[in-house]
Design a protein around this motif. Structure first.
Motif, PDB file in Angstrom:
ATOM      1  N   LYS A 300       0.753  -1.141  -0.131  1.00  0.00           N
ATOM      2  CA  LYS A 300       0.096  -0.072   0.179  1.00  0.00           C
ATOM      3  C   LYS A 300       0.974   1.161  -0.024  1.00  0.00           C
ATOM      4  O   LYS A 300       0.660   2.276  -0.744  1.00  0.00           O
ATOM      5  N   LEU A 301       1.956   1.390   0.667  1.00  0.00           N
ATOM      6  CA  LEU A 301       2.859   2.597   0.861  1.00  0.00           C
ATOM      7  C   LEU A 301       3.508   2.458  -0.316  1.00  0.00           C
ATOM      8  O   LEU A 301       3.805   3.777  -0.800  1.00  0.00           O
ATOM      9  N   HIS A 302       4.129   1.565  -1.191  1.00  0.00           N
ATOM     10  CA  HIS A 302       4.674   1.535  -2.296  1.00  0.00           C
ATOM     11  C   HIS A 302       3.513   2.332  -3.476  1.00  0.00           C
ATOM     12  O   HIS A 302       4.256   3.033  -4.291  1.00  0.00           O
ATOM     13  N   GLU A 303       2.578   1.785  -3.342  1.00  0.00           N
ATOM     14  CA  GLU A 303       1.530   2.084  -4.457  1.00  0.00           C
ATOM     15  C   GLU A 303       1.428   3.575  -4.250  1.00  0.00           C
ATOM     16  O   GLU A 303       1.035   4.373  -5.230  1.00  0.00           O
ATOM     17  N   LYS A 304       1.323   4.043  -2.923  1.00  0.00           N
ATOM     18  CA  LYS A 304       1.039   5.635  -2.967  1.00  0.00           C
ATOM     19  C   LYS A 304       2.411   6.421  -2.918  1.00  0.00           C
ATOM     20  O   LYS A 304       2.160   7.503  -3.640  1.00  0.00           O
ATOM     21  N   PHE A 305       3.542   6.060  -2.637  1.00  0.00           N
ATOM     22  CA  PHE A 305       4.364   6.891  -2.495  1.00  0.00           C
ATOM     23  C   PHE A 305       5.727   6.157  -3.486  1.00  0.00           C
ATOM     24  O   PHE A 305       6.719   7.356  -3.451  1.00  0.00           O
ATOM     25  N   GLY A 306       5.605   5.569  -4.263  1.00  0.00           N
ATOM     26  CA  GLY A 306       6.302   4.880  -5.180  1.00  0.00           C
ATOM     27  C   GLY A 306       7.255   3.546  -4.951  1.00  0.00           C
ATOM     28  O   GLY A 306       7.499   3.467  -3.763  1.00  0.00           O
ATOM     29  N   PRO A 307       7.701   2.834  -6.106  1.00  0.00           N
ATOM     30  CA  PRO A 307       8.440   1.919  -5.611  1.00  0.00           C
ATOM     31  C   PRO A 307       9.906   2.047  -4.885  1.00  0.00           C
ATOM     32  O   PRO A 307      10.501   1.121  -4.414  1.00  0.00           O
ATOM     33  N   ASP A 308      10.335   3.289  -4.906  1.00  0.00           N
ATOM     34  CA  ASP A 308      11.589   3.454  -4.332  1.00  0.00           C
ATOM     35  C   ASP A 308      11.669   3.755  -2.863  1.00  0.00           C
ATOM     36  O   ASP A 308      12.482   3.826  -2.015  1.00  0.00           O
ATOM     37  N   THR A 309      10.446   3.923  -2.358  1.00  0.00           N
ATOM     38  CA  THR A 309      10.049   4.146  -0.916  1.00  0.00           C
ATOM     39  C   THR A 309      10.682   2.875   0.002  1.00  0.00           C
ATOM     40  O   THR A 309      10.444   1.826  -0.387  1.00  0.00           O
ATOM     41  N   ILE A 310      11.608   3.370   1.065  1.00  0.00           N
ATOM     42  CA  ILE A 310      12.154   2.107   1.708  1.00  0.00           C
ATOM     43  C   ILE A 310      11.276   1.888   3.104  1.00  0.00           C
ATOM     44  O   ILE A 310      11.159   3.047   3.772  1.00  0.00           O
ATOM     45  N   ILE A 311      10.761   0.782   3.197  1.00  0.00           N
ATOM     46  CA  ILE A 311       9.918   0.601   4.328  1.00  0.00           C
ATOM     47  C   ILE A 311      10.333  -0.433   5.227  1.00  0.00           C
ATOM     48  O   ILE A 311      10.904  -1.749   4.802  1.00  0.00           O
ATOM     49  N   TYR A 312      10.353  -0.198   6.816  1.00  0.00           N
ATOM     50  CA  TYR A 312      10.547  -1.335   7.863  1.00  0.00           C
ATOM     51  C   TYR A 312       9.437  -1.366   8.567  1.00  0.00           C
ATOM     52  O   TYR A 312       8.865  -0.470   9.201  1.00  0.00           O
ATOM     53  N   VAL A 313       8.795  -2.826   8.491  1.00  0.00           N
ATOM     54  CA  VAL A 313       7.833  -3.040   9.426  1.00  0.00           C
ATOM     55  C   VAL A 313       8.047  -3.807  10.542  1.00  0.00           C
ATOM     56  O   VAL A 313       8.507  -4.831  10.172  1.00  0.00           O
ATOM     57  N   HIS A 314       7.970  -3.344  11.696  1.00  0.00           N
ATOM     58  CA  HIS A 314       8.272  -4.479  13.003  1.00  0.00           C
ATOM     59  C   HIS A 314       6.927  -4.915  13.254  1.00  0.00           C
ATOM     60  O   HIS A 314       5.867  -4.146  13.558  1.00  0.00           O
ATOM     61  N   ILE A 315       6.915  -6.165  13.593  1.00  0.00           N
ATOM     62  CA  ILE A 315       5.409  -6.798  13.879  1.00  0.00           C
ATOM     63  C   ILE A 315       5.487  -7.309  15.435  1.00  0.00           C
ATOM     64  O   ILE A 315       6.514  -7.459  15.847  1.00  0.00           O
ATOM     65  N   GLU A 316       4.251  -6.615  16.036  1.00  0.00           N
ATOM     66  CA  GLU A 316       4.294  -6.824  17.603  1.00  0.00           C
ATOM     67  C   GLU A 316       2.850  -7.308  17.758  1.00  0.00           C
ATOM     68  O   GLU A 316       1.798  -7.325  17.024  1.00  0.00           O
ATOM     69  N   PRO A 317       2.620  -8.417  18.888  1.00  0.00           N
ATOM     70  CA  PRO A 317       1.245  -9.034  19.172  1.00  0.00           C
ATOM     71  C   PRO A 317       0.418  -7.866  19.835  1.00  0.00           C
ATOM     72  O   PRO A 317       0.891  -6.984  20.664  1.00  0.00           O
ATOM     73  N   GLU A 318      -0.800  -7.738  19.447  1.00  0.00           N
ATOM     74  CA  GLU A 318      -1.810  -6.807  19.917  1.00  0.00           C
ATOM     75  C   GLU A 318      -1.979  -7.113  21.174  1.00  0.00           C
ATOM     76  O   GLU A 318      -2.586  -8.453  21.405  1.00  0.00           O
ATOM     77  N   LEU A 319      -2.254  -6.441  22.265  1.00  0.00           N
ATOM     78  CA  LEU A 319      -2.623  -6.810  23.490  1.00  0.00           C
ATOM     79  C   LEU A 319      -4.331  -6.239  23.546  1.00  0.00           C
ATOM     80  O   LEU A 319      -4.709  -5.236  22.845  1.00  0.00           O
ATOM     81  N   GLU A 320      -5.129  -7.024  24.407  1.00  0.00           N
ATOM     82  CA  GLU A 320      -6.572  -6.712  24.421  1.00  0.00           C
ATOM     83  C   GLU A 320      -6.797  -5.368  24.635  1.00  0.00           C
ATOM     84  O   GLU A 320      -7.863  -4.752  24.430  1.00  0.00           O
ATOM     85  N   SER A 321      -5.851  -4.676  25.672  1.00  0.00           N
ATOM     86  CA  SER A 321      -6.328  -3.376  26.054  1.00  0.00           C
ATOM     87  C   SER A 321      -5.943  -2.155  24.987  1.00  0.00           C
ATOM     88  O   SER A 321      -6.238  -0.995  25.207  1.00  0.00           O
ATOM     89  N   HIS A 322      -5.494  -2.579  23.811  1.00  0.00           N
ATOM     90  CA  HIS A 322      -5.334  -1.664  22.679  1.00  0.00           C
ATOM     91  C   HIS A 322      -5.996  -2.114  21.366  1.00  0.00           C
ATOM     92  O   HIS A 322      -5.780  -3.338  21.120  1.00  0.00           O
ATOM     93  N   THR A 323      -6.541  -1.129  20.922  1.00  0.00           N
ATOM     94  CA  THR A 323      -7.575  -1.354  19.950  1.00  0.00           C
ATOM     95  C   THR A 323      -7.634  -0.393  18.705  1.00  0.00           C
ATOM     96  O   THR A 323      -7.913  -0.689  17.676  1.00  0.00           O
ATOM     97  N   ALA A 324      -7.071   0.760  19.022  1.00  0.00           N
ATOM     98  CA  ALA A 324      -7.101   1.884  18.314  1.00  0.00           C
ATOM     99  C   ALA A 324      -5.705   2.149  17.392  1.00  0.00           C
ATOM    100  O   ALA A 324      -4.592   1.707  17.939  1.00  0.00           O
ATOM    101  N   ILE A 325      -5.791   2.559  16.374  1.00  0.00           N
ATOM    102  CA  ILE A 325      -4.497   3.051  15.490  1.00  0.00           C
ATOM    103  C   ILE A 325      -4.115   4.421  16.223  1.00  0.00           C
ATOM    104  O   ILE A 325      -4.678   5.203  16.518  1.00  0.00           O
ATOM    105  N   GLU A 326      -2.540   4.266  16.530  1.00  0.00           N
ATOM    106  CA  GLU A 326      -2.018   5.407  17.235  1.00  0.00           C
ATOM    107  C   GLU A 326      -1.045   6.178  16.126  1.00  0.00           C
ATOM    108  O   GLU A 326      -1.005   5.848  15.156  1.00  0.00           O
TER     109      GLU A 326
END
Length: 326
Positions: A300-326
């Motif tokens: 999605k980010l490449h689609e919006k900002f171009g193929p040269d965009t450098i992206i680092y995505v770190h995955i974390e488990p979601e806790l029940e107490s957090h549900t909203a996007i920050e």
């Protein structure tokens, strides 16, 4: 980059992405060169006409405008030189690519403009001082007016043509060069006013010609500072504006499976972006599924900002107490 496919499908997709990325990059380089060359040759002609008729026609304002066109000519050369480097692929020595070369080119254009502004201001001040001491200023030639009108029309065309493609490609150096054209167009308007007043209103009003030169210097200096500031901030690794950060978070939120995002760090890298973000996913899904969600964010980010965009995505488990996007 995160990849969610294996075997032949993974190889096939990587090959397709490689071809697509290079095709987009090469096409952008060709467009930037084409647009810049149009201004390059127009500036070459204007430099000759302004300086020749400025000195021959006794107009400080037109001479000042001519040196402004010299700076335009140099900035076009800088763009043509740096664009090939800026769009080169990442290599072991430059793992983040070569986008900062485009930023450096924008800073150089701003500095050249500032130097030209200082020179023009000093020359105009010297002429005004001579006038105050009693020196009679020569009457400009009618051709100085003709050249000033020609400059306004041609430079406004260069601005509109260049800014169109600068915005389309989101190229900082092309946008900087476009505003350089616009500053030259504005200085030519000041030239036209000063020269016309000196020509039509008589000897008493010839002081307006060097005054116009000083006004040109001020306009150029303002344009130089406006051009250089964002590029200097980029070299200092300043983050993206809040509006773009919000846009990035909205894109991440739209990806199915993302529960929350935080610790977003994003900055420009010349013509591209670098995005670093943590996303929270359902803790009970498989590693492969989490990988696919992260790859969806990248897509999605490449689609919006171009193929040269450098992206680092770190995955974390979601806790029940957090549900909203920050």
């Amino acid at each position: 980059m995160l990849t969610c496919f294996t075997g032949n499908k993974k190889v096939f997709n990587n090959f397709n992405n490689f071809i697509l990325n290079n095709k987009v990059i090469n096409n952008n380089v060709m467009i930037i060169r084409k647009v810049t060359l149009v201004g390059f040759w127009i500036n070459a002609l204007l430099v000759f006409l302004k300086l020749f008729f400025g000195y021959w026609g006794h107009s400080d304002a037109l001479v000042a405008d001519g040196y402004h066109s010299v700076s335009d000519f140099i900035s076009d050369f800088i763009v043509l030189f740096f664009v090939s480097i800026a769009y080169k692929k990442a290599d072991p020595d430059h793992p983040y690519g070569h986008g900062k070369y485009e930023t450096i080119a924008s800073v150089m254009i701003g500095l050249i403009l500032l130097i030209v502004a200082i020179y023009i201001g000093i020359e105009g001040g010297i002429t005004i001082n001579k006038y105050i001491q009693g020196t009679t200023l020569p009457k400009p030639n009618i051709w100085t007016i003709v050249i000033a009108v020609l400059s306004i029309i041609s430079k406004e065309y260069c601005f509109r043509y260049t800014i169109k493609y600068g915005n389309k490609l989101d190229s900082s150096v092309l946008i900087a060069n476009a505003w350089h054209h616009r500053s030259d167009s504005l200085s030519s308007i000041a030239t036209l006013v000063g020269v016309s007043a000196s020509y039509f209103l008589g000897e008493t009003w010839r002081i307006l010609d060097p005054l116009a030169a000083i006004l040109i210097a001020i306009l150029i200096a303002i344009a130089a500072l406006k051009l250089a500031r964002p590029s200097i901030n980029e070299l200092l690794e300043a983050g993206l504006p809040e509006k773009q950060r919000s846009e990035i978070l909205d894109i991440i939120k739209s990806v199915n499976g993302v529960k929350r995002a935080h610790n977003l760090r994003a900055r420009r890298n010349g013509h591209s972006f670098i995005v670093d973000v943590n996303i929270h996913v359902d803790p009970d899904i498989t590693v492969r599924a989490a990988h696919e969600i992260a790859s969806g964010v990248e897509f999605k980010l490449h689609e919006k900002f171009g193929p040269d965009t450098i992206i680092y995505v770190h995955i974390e488990p979601e806790l029940e107490s957090h549900t909203a996007i920050e």
